[in-house]
Scaffold this motif. Structure first.
Motif, mmCIF file in Angstrom:
data_model
loop_
_atom_site.group_PDB
_atom_site.id
_atom_site.type_symbol
_atom_site.label_atom_id
_atom_site.label_comp_id
_atom_site.label_asym_id
_atom_site.label_seq_id
_atom_site.Cartn_x
_atom_site.Cartn_y
_atom_site.Cartn_z
ATOM 1 N N HIS A 584 10.499 7.399 -7.391
ATOM 2 C CA HIS A 584 10.546 5.977 -7.024
ATOM 3 C C HIS A 584 10.641 5.067 -8.239
ATOM 4 O O HIS A 584 11.098 3.935 -8.129
ATOM 5 C CB HIS A 584 9.300 5.606 -6.215
ATOM 6 C CG HIS A 584 9.288 6.173 -4.831
ATOM 7 N ND1 HIS A 584 9.956 5.597 -3.786
ATOM 8 C CD2 HIS A 584 8.703 7.286 -4.322
ATOM 9 C CE1 HIS A 584 9.781 6.309 -2.679
ATOM 10 N NE2 HIS A 584 9.013 7.349 -2.980
ATOM 11 N N GLU A 597 1.361 3.500 -10.329
ATOM 12 C CA GLU A 597 2.176 2.949 -9.248
ATOM 13 C C GLU A 597 3.146 4.000 -8.709
ATOM 14 O O GLU A 597 3.366 4.111 -7.499
ATOM 15 C CB GLU A 597 2.945 1.732 -9.752
ATOM 16 C CG GLU A 597 3.701 0.989 -8.665
ATOM 17 C CD GLU A 597 4.413 -0.249 -9.174
ATOM 18 O OE1 GLU A 597 5.156 -0.855 -8.398
ATOM 19 O OE2 GLU A 597 4.222 -0.592 -10.368
ATOM 20 N N GLU A 600 1.182 6.519 -6.628
ATOM 21 C CA GLU A 600 0.777 5.929 -5.342
ATOM 22 C C GLU A 600 1.938 5.958 -4.351
ATOM 23 O O GLU A 600 1.742 6.164 -3.157
ATOM 24 C CB GLU A 600 0.299 4.487 -5.547
ATOM 25 C CG GLU A 600 -1.093 4.350 -6.127
ATOM 26 C CD GLU A 600 -2.200 4.713 -5.147
ATOM 27 O OE1 GLU A 600 -1.881 5.067 -3.992
ATOM 28 O OE2 GLU A 600 -3.373 4.670 -5.533
ATOM 29 N N ALA A 601 3.155 5.767 -4.866
ATOM 30 C CA ALA A 601 4.320 5.721 -3.982
ATOM 31 C C ALA A 601 4.604 7.067 -3.331
ATOM 32 O O ALA A 601 5.245 7.132 -2.276
ATOM 33 C CB ALA A 601 5.551 5.249 -4.772
ATOM 34 N N PHE A 756 9.231 -4.348 1.364
ATOM 35 C CA PHE A 756 9.247 -2.984 0.829
ATOM 36 C C PHE A 756 7.848 -2.596 0.334
ATOM 37 O O PHE A 756 7.367 -1.487 0.608
ATOM 38 C CB PHE A 756 10.252 -2.909 -0.325
ATOM 39 C CG PHE A 756 10.252 -1.576 -1.026
ATOM 40 C CD1 PHE A 756 10.882 -0.478 -0.478
ATOM 41 C CD2 PHE A 756 9.610 -1.438 -2.249
ATOM 42 C CE1 PHE A 756 10.884 0.750 -1.128
ATOM 43 C CE2 PHE A 756 9.598 -0.213 -2.909
ATOM 44 C CZ PHE A 756 10.243 0.879 -2.340
ATOM 45 N N GLY A 757 7.194 -3.517 -0.384
ATOM 46 C CA GLY A 757 5.852 -3.221 -0.880
ATOM 47 C C GLY A 757 4.845 -3.041 0.237
ATOM 48 O O GLY A 757 3.983 -2.148 0.183
ATOM 49 N N ARG A 760 5.378 0.336 1.898
ATOM 50 C CA ARG A 760 4.838 1.428 1.086
ATOM 51 C C ARG A 760 3.325 1.489 1.178
ATOM 52 O O ARG A 760 2.733 2.561 1.262
ATOM 53 C CB ARG A 760 5.273 1.254 -0.372
ATOM 54 C CG ARG A 760 5.000 2.472 -1.237
ATOM 55 C CD ARG A 760 5.687 2.347 -2.571
ATOM 56 N NE ARG A 760 5.185 1.221 -3.332
ATOM 57 C CZ ARG A 760 5.687 0.823 -4.490
ATOM 58 N NH1 ARG A 760 6.738 1.437 -5.002
ATOM 59 N NH2 ARG A 760 5.164 -0.204 -5.138
ATOM 60 N N GLN A 761 2.674 0.320 1.195
ATOM 61 C CA GLN A 761 1.214 0.294 1.254
ATOM 62 C C GLN A 761 0.698 0.787 2.598
ATOM 63 O O GLN A 761 -0.318 1.481 2.672
ATOM 64 C CB GLN A 761 0.700 -1.118 0.978
ATOM 65 C CG GLN A 761 -0.822 -1.215 0.993
ATOM 66 C CD GLN A 761 -1.303 -2.538 0.449
ATOM 67 O OE1 GLN A 761 -0.650 -3.171 -0.355
ATOM 68 N NE2 GLN A 761 -2.463 -2.977 0.899
ATOM 69 N N GLY A 763 2.463 2.661 4.750
ATOM 70 C CA GLY A 763 3.066 3.918 5.172
ATOM 71 C C GLY A 763 3.929 3.772 6.403
ATOM 72 O O GLY A 763 3.957 4.658 7.270
ATOM 73 N N ARG A 766 10.400 0.005 6.453
ATOM 74 C CA ARG A 766 10.610 -1.335 5.911
ATOM 75 C C ARG A 766 10.902 -2.349 7.011
ATOM 76 O O ARG A 766 10.442 -3.488 6.962
ATOM 77 C CB ARG A 766 11.760 -1.287 4.899
ATOM 78 C CG ARG A 766 11.964 -2.588 4.152
ATOM 79 C CD ARG A 766 12.996 -2.432 3.041
ATOM 80 N NE ARG A 766 13.193 -3.674 2.320
ATOM 81 C CZ ARG A 766 14.002 -3.799 1.261
ATOM 82 N NH1 ARG A 766 14.667 -2.734 0.825
ATOM 83 N NH2 ARG A 766 14.138 -4.963 0.664
#
Length: 913
Positions: A584, A597, A600-601, A756-757, A760-761, A763, A766
């Motif tokens: 990522h 980061e 975490e992704a 997008f963030g 990702r947080q 799960g 998008r």
């Protein structure tokens, strides 16, 4: 803009050796390479850089041999004539006062790359003096190459013109061609034209490899054969820019030149023109050892060079009682006294005064040495007598004083029984409030920016590193030039900065009502310190070590092999090569990143990333706190004394160091365990009070959104209320998962999180995340209007403001780099909220401290962490102090949504929070 020149020492030496004939001196010693290096160094010094370093490879292997044992295996041995010139070259470099750097385990290129990146990020212009094409990968904003022989300069456009590719593709370009000298395998028969052509067609090395099957002929066959080793070749060619170096760019100031040593070297090797220039004084020593007229202001400064601020300083050494009495009269009559101390230590708790300096008008200053101690040191005035004479003046609140970083001097004076009052100005805080992001706020940086003046550095007078001497051993003449200049420049800075603040009422209020009154509050907090249970921390350290060992075993099982958890390279190979996890993020060199980061992704893709993150957290807690804190207990006070910094964070938040109290995790079991080691003495308790969801309340106030305000006024759980609105569910039916999503939205929007963030947080996809955000803005339209308005205002004005008038300038809003521009837009939304929260807690600290001073000695502020205040309270005063603390914290700002404060108490910080 200040300039750092990084010299590639090996390039200098080899270039000179091959470019010049085989010269020798009268004794037959080879001198050709040395002669060339000396001339290049003289030319570099003539340009008067602010910082300079001569960087060489350290002896021994580097990490690249671990990547490929054949790296540089084919290099021929250094010619004997060249080897013989290395030691005299280093002697010349040292005599010229140029810092020399050699770092074991890495190459000089990596040291240069790291320093160049750090300096550029700090606003320092960087020139890399070299003829090595590999360094072209480092060129970018504020970083350029300068040819060591002909002084031609190469910026980003020049790199593209010379090599046919931009700086960010140089590593791919080098990997494709390979390097026979360093034994880096490329694509056979691939030269510059082919490499440039492929990169133009396919974008980068990954693209070239992906399209290898489409390349015809023998070159195509060679490319397909090279796919096995090209990633390694790229790794070998990548200059590292994130080394953990002990040296910062600002520490690379030139030292005093050793003319005697230079003269002997020039005579020995027959460098007659250099010797003649030295004897004529044509080449001025760097740095200049005496007070001098300021240098012209660089283009990036805001220098206001009126005659009073530009004139050379006149500095006096006060050695007699008569001279001191005369200056004392001047101080008594002065409208404003600029005052400074020279001490035995940077640790204010234990520092003792070596001398004091003062100025009452720009360009005129004096130094009183009080405790200089070196062989042959002249007699000095008695410290106790001088300080006793100054005490009434320094403690008189009606006599205005000006200092640079007044908190430090305030604490040092307490060590000598003096309580500084009347501190009406601090030049460091004037600069910080005027523009927090324009520059660092130390005196050297401020003088350069606002006066166009190059100050004498501490290293210039006391040396650096292992050779640094205490200031008490600096001779009096040198000490006077340095110390008196400090007082003088402080006064000049005030004359340059204060008129600017006066013209902006909002900034002036932030300076006068928040930052200045906070100084004595922080000084008292630092001096009081906090009790630490060292034994408990040692036990926790053992527990952490055991858990780290268990995690290491688990990671090896998941990886299917043992590996070094602290090696990003080994972790990278397992995660992305062996396990095939998605990439990522990439490092500046184009490698898959293994930072927090990035891990975490991919945490949900495989158990290994989560285990590594858990291990890193424990390792950081152990090294930073459980192992370090016991050693930081002051043997005299029995407490730990952190240092709070006002002039660091752009948003106005405080930071702390030695130890850093801001980063102890509050939500993890291990972080809470560390907090239990912060204890109260017998008969006392720890009280912790923090603001509840303060930034969300500020958002509700600033946006004036009806729904958000109503939820707060009803006292609802704001995350549950948001979930009810976003998911169309009655508050009582909101699930835990829905509340978690709403919480992520609430805080994510404050920090400018994208769909997008958020995806990702949480799960989720998008599209689903974007739908959540769309429904949020439908339910809270005032928030979107506020965010759009503040972005537009920031674009128009170039800055945003807090509720109290603090400004944050956002220069990157005009950046051509999309990522930087997006970051600035996120900051435009977040900074008014985060900055207002910082202003509020600072106002609360001032109010709470003033109230506590009236109560006697039954409670003390001991820590400030983000939105939390921590006190040490005598048990019999607990209820009264708790009530008064909450009242003053809630009264620190009048928002449409009342501030809510939650307070707890206990025998330790963990119990109280």
């Amino acid at each position: 803009m200040p300039k750092l020149v990084l010299i590639d020492g090996s390039s200098y030496l080899y270039r000179a050796f091959h470019a010049l004939p085989p010269l020798s001196n009268a004794a037959g010693e080879p001198t050709g390479a040395l002669f060339g290096v000396v001339n290049m160094l003289r030319a570099t010094l003539a340009a008067r850089p602010d910082y300079l370093a001569f960087v060489l490879d350290a002896p021994g292997p580097t990490f690249r041999e671990a990547i490929d044992p054949q790296y540089k295996a084919n290099r021929p041995p250094m010619p004997d004539d060249l080897r013989a010139q290395i030691e005299p070259m280093l002697a010349v470099v040292q005599a010229l006062g140029i810092p020399t750097l050699r770092v074991a385990g890495v190459e000089a290129d990596d040291v240069i790359g790291t320093l160049a990146q750090r300096a550029a990020q700090a606003g320092i212009e960087v020139e890399i003096s070299t003829s090595d094409k590999d360094f072209a990968q480092l060129v970018g904003p504020r970083v350029a190459l300068v040819n060591s022989m002909d002084r031609t300069r190469l910026d980003a456009a020049g790199v593209r013109e010379k090599f046919g590719v931009p700086p960010e593709r140089i590593v791919d370009y080098l990997a494709l061609m390979g390097d026979k000298v360093d034994n880096i395998r490329g694509v056979d028969k691939c030269g510059p034209k082919t490499a440039t052509k492929w990169l133009a067609e396919y974008g980068d090395l990954d693209g070239v490899m992906a399209h290898a099957d489409a390349v015809p002929g023998k070159l195509g066959e060679n490319l397909r054969a090279a796919r096995a080793w090209l990633p390694r070749s790229r790794d070998l060619a990548t200059i590292r820019t994130a080394l953990d170096l002990d040296t910062a760019p600002e520490q690379l100031a030139l030292r005093a030149r050793d003319d005697e040593a230079l003269r002997a070297l020039y005579q020995r090797y027959g460098f007659n023109s250099a010797l003649a220039a030295l004897q004529r004084g044509d080449e001025e020593p760097a740095p200049r050892p005496a007070a001098r007229a300021p240098t012209p202001a660089p283009a990036a400064t805001e220098a206001a060079l009126d005659p009073a601020l530009a004139a050379p300083g006149r500095y006096t050494l006060i050695a007699t009682a008569q001279d001191f009495d005369s200056w004392l009269e001047q101080l008594r009559d002065a409208a404003l006294i600029a005052f400074d101390t020279e001490t035995t230590s940077l640790d204010a708790i234990d520092a003792e005064i070596v001398g004091v300096s003062f100025a009452v008008q720009p360009g005129v200053a004096a130094y009183v040495p009080l405790a200089h101690d070196y062989p042959g040191a002249p007699a000095q005035l008695e410290r106790a007598r001088v300080l006793a004479a100054l005490k009434p003046l320094l403690e008189d609140a009606t006599r205005p004083k000006l200092l640079q970083n007044a908190k430090y001097d305030m604490e040092v004076l307490v060590n000598h029984g003096i309580a500084l009052r009347g501190m009406t100005h601090d030049s460091m805080l004037e600069s910080y409030v005027w523009n927090a992001t324009a520059t660092r706020h130390d005196m050297d940086s401020l003088a350069r920016r606002y006066l166009g003046y190059t100050t004498i550095k501490f290293e210039d007078v006391a040396g650096k590193g292992a050779k640094q001497i205490p200031f008490a051993q600096v001779d009096l003449d040198t000490a006077t030039r340095y110390a008196a200049e400090d007082a003088d420049i402080t006064l000049r800075l005030h004359h340059a900065l204060w008129p600017r603040l006066q013209n902006l009422p909002g900034l002036r209020r932030v300076y006068e009502d928040i930052e200045l009154p906070l100084v004595p509050v922080l000084a008292r907090m630092e001096r009081h310190g906090v009790l630490i249970d060292a034994d408990q921390l040692r036990r926790q350290s053992q527990v952490l070590a055991a858990r780290m060992h268990t995690l290491q075993q688990q990671t090896e099982r998941e990886a299917g092999q043992p590996f070094n958890l602290d090696s990003p390279k080994q972790l990278q190979a397992i995660l992305f090569d062996k396990l095939g996890l998605p990439v990522h993020m990439k490092t500046p060199g184009g490698q898959p990143s293994t930072n927090e980061e990035a891990l975490e992704a991919i945490r949900d893709a495989h158990p290994l990333p989560g285990l590594v993150l858990d291990y890193r957290l424990l390792a950081k807690l152990r090294s930073t706190y459980t192992e370090k804190l016991p050693a930081m207990i002051n043997p005299r006070t029995g407490r730990v004394h952190t240092s709070y910094h006002q002039a660091v964070a752009a948003t106005g938040r405080l930071s702390s160091s030695d130890p850093n109290l801001q980063n102890i995790p509050v939500r993890s079991e291990e972080g809470r365990a560390i907090r239990t080691a912060f204890i109260a003495p017998p008969g006392w308790v720890i009280v912790s009070a923090d603001y509840s969801q303060i930034e969300l309340r500020i958002m509700a106030h600033l946006s004036a959104d009806t729904g958000l305000r109503a939820a707060f006024r009803r006292g609802e759980d704001i995350h549950r209320a948001t979930a009810a609105e976003v998911f169309g569910t009655p508050p009582g039916n909101v699930s835990g998962e829905q509340r978690r999503a709403a919480k992520a939205i609430n805080f994510g929007l404050i920090y400018g999180m994208s769909a997008f963030g958020l995806a990702r947080q949480l799960g989720i996809g998008r599209g689903e995340a974007q739908a959540y955000m769309n429904r949020y803005f439908e339910r809270y339209p005032g928030v979107r209007i506020y965010m759009d308005t503040i972005r537009a205002q920031a674009q128009r004005d170039g800055y945003v403001e807090t509720l109290f008038g603090r400004r944050l300038y956002l220069d990157e809003l005009k950046s051509r780099d999309a990522a930087r521009r997006a970051g600035a837009e996120r900051a435009a939304v977040n900074a008014p909220m985060q900055g207002t929260a910082a202003d509020i807690i600072k106002r609360a600290m001032i109010a709470v401290d003033a109230w506590l001073q009236t109560r006697g000695d039954d409670a003390h502020l001991i820590m400030q962490v983000h939105d939390e205040l921590v006190l040490e309270v005598r048990l019999d005063a607990l209820q009264a102090v708790r009530a008064g603390l909450i009242e003053r914290m809630q009264g620190a700002a009048a928002l449409d949504m009342p501030l809510q404060v939650e307070a707890g108490h206990g025998a330790n910080w963990g119990e109280a929070h």
